[in-house]
Structure formats: C-alpha cells, structure tokens
Design a protein around this motif. Structure first.
Motif, short mmCIF file in Angstrom:
data_model
loop_
_atom_site.label_atom_id
_atom_site.label_comp_id
_atom_site.label_asym_id
_atom_site.label_seq_id
_atom_site.Cartn_x
_atom_site.Cartn_y
_atom_site.Cartn_z
N VAL A 150 0.84 -1.20 0.00
CA VAL A 150 0.00 0.00 0.00
C VAL A 150 0.88 1.25 0.00
O VAL A 150 0.55 2.24 -0.66
N ASN A 151 1.99 1.20 0.70
CA ASN A 151 2.91 2.35 0.72
C ASN A 151 3.30 2.78 -0.70
O ASN A 151 3.46 3.97 -0.96
N LYS A 152 3.43 1.84 -1.60
CA LYS A 152 3.86 2.12 -2.97
C LYS A 152 2.81 2.89 -3.77
O LYS A 152 3.12 3.45 -4.82
N GLN A 153 1.57 2.92 -3.29
CA GLN A 153 0.50 3.62 -4.01
C GLN A 153 0.52 5.12 -3.75
O GLN A 153 -0.07 5.89 -4.50
N TYR A 195 0.87 6.00 4.19
CA TYR A 195 2.26 5.66 4.51
C TYR A 195 2.31 4.98 5.87
O TYR A 195 1.88 5.54 6.88
N PHE A 196 2.83 3.78 5.88
CA PHE A 196 3.01 2.98 7.08
C PHE A 196 4.51 2.84 7.29
O PHE A 196 5.15 2.01 6.65
N GLU A 197 5.06 3.69 8.18
CA GLU A 197 6.51 3.77 8.34
C GLU A 197 7.13 2.42 8.67
O GLU A 197 8.12 2.02 8.08
N LYS A 198 6.57 1.74 9.62
CA LYS A 198 7.03 0.39 9.99
C LYS A 198 5.82 -0.52 9.84
O LYS A 198 5.03 -0.67 10.78
N PRO A 199 5.66 -1.12 8.66
CA PRO A 199 4.44 -1.91 8.40
C PRO A 199 4.13 -2.96 9.45
O PRO A 199 2.97 -3.15 9.82
N HIS A 200 5.13 -3.64 9.96
CA HIS A 200 4.87 -4.66 10.98
C HIS A 200 4.27 -4.03 12.24
O HIS A 200 3.27 -4.52 12.77
N ALA A 220 -4.86 8.07 10.48
CA ALA A 220 -3.51 8.27 11.03
C ALA A 220 -2.41 8.05 10.01
O ALA A 220 -1.33 8.63 10.14
N HIS A 221 -2.69 7.27 8.97
CA HIS A 221 -1.65 6.94 8.00
C HIS A 221 -1.87 7.54 6.62
O HIS A 221 -1.07 7.29 5.71
N ARG A 222 -2.89 8.34 6.46
CA ARG A 222 -3.14 8.99 5.17
C ARG A 222 -2.07 10.07 4.95
O ARG A 222 -1.74 10.82 5.84
N ILE A 223 -1.56 10.13 3.74
CA ILE A 223 -0.56 11.14 3.40
C ILE A 223 -1.24 12.49 3.18
O ILE A 223 -2.26 12.57 2.55
#
Length: 168
Positions: A108-111, A115-120, A165-168
């Motif tokens: 999803v980050n690639k889209q 942005y999920f800084e640390k996906p885990h 929280a993760h929307r750019i």
C-alpha cells in the motif's frame, strides 16, 4: 479425540499430519482460512480502505470466536509447562496474520496515498485495536452481551482511525 470425531483411526490422522504439533498447526491455519484471512484477501493494494475494512471484520470475527478464545486460554494456561504449544499457536496464527498484513501495508505504501513507516508495527497496532474490550472480557470469561451490538461500529471506527492516522 480428532480421530474419534472424524470416524477414522489414530494411524489415519497421523498419516495425514505426522504429529500432534502438525495437526495443531493445521487446525489453527484452518480457522484463518474459514475466516478468509489468507493472502488472497490482502492482494489489492489499490483499494486499501475496502481491503483493510474487510480484513478488520474478518479478523474481528475470528478473534472472538469460541474456538480461538478457547485455544488462546489453553495456550496461556500451559505457557510455563508447554511453551512449545504457545509458540506453535503464535507462529501459525498471529505471526502468520501479522506477516500477511505487514506485507500488504508495505505494498500500500507504494500507491502513495497512505504511509506505514514500519508496516509490521502498524499491523500489530491495527490488530490490537480490533481486539477491543470484547476480546479482553472473553479471555477473562466475562459476559460480552452488552458489547456485541456495537462491535461492527467499533471495528469501523478503529479502521477509520487507523487509516486517518496513516493517510498522506
């Protein structure tokens, strides 16, 4: 017990699974499949709002199912005497699902929309948010009837908070 319920011999069960550990792992994995928590669910990185919401509802149902709560309680009760049981459970269930979700969040980050800084770590946060009070009460053997009617809204609110929280 498995052989008896299936109407086959123990030898037949062990010929398919090899050991009690492999049978236990297969049982955990099958619960994930029943609740459609597989790699197929987390394929479309172009529509994370829908995919994460679907994941959240499937995961939310799984974690409060009678079987999952019972297995978790059993693992917890025997953690000191049978730590391997807890590890088998963790690896086949939670670790596997967290791995699928973190790989998905990385895609999803690639889209470029989220942005999920640390996906885990983000996957862990989402899953823990989804536990909510219901899971805690179930693990303690307490009544949850007053929470069930609002469970769907709780899951939707958690997903909205997570995505915001993760929307750019």
């Amino acid at each position: 017990m498995v052989a008896k319920k299936a109407g086959v011999s123990k030898q037949t069960v062990y010929s398919h699974y090899g050991s009690k550990d492999e049978l236990f792992i297969a049982a955990i994995e099958s619960k994930c499949v029943v609740h459609q928590l597989t790699g197929n669910l987390l394929e479309d990185a172009t529509n994370p709002e829908n995919t994460i919401r679907t994941f959240a509802h499937q995961f939310g149902e799984l974690i409060i199912s009678d079987e999952v709560v019972a297995v978790f309680k059993t693992c917890l009760a025997h953690a000191e005497t049978h730590p391997n049981l807890s590890k088998l459970y963790f690896d086949a269930g939670p670790k596997h699902i967290l791995g699928l979700l973190s790989e998905y969040l990385d895609e999803v980050n690639k889209q470029g929309v989220f942005y999920f800084e640390k996906p885990h770590d983000c996957a862990v946060r989402l899953c823990l948010m989804l536990f909510g009070e219901v899971k805690l009460r179930l693990e303690l053997g307490l009544d949850v009837s007053d929470l069930i009617a609002d469970r769907e809204q709780y899951i939707n609110d958690s997903v909205n908070l997570f995505l915001t929280a993760h929307r750019i």
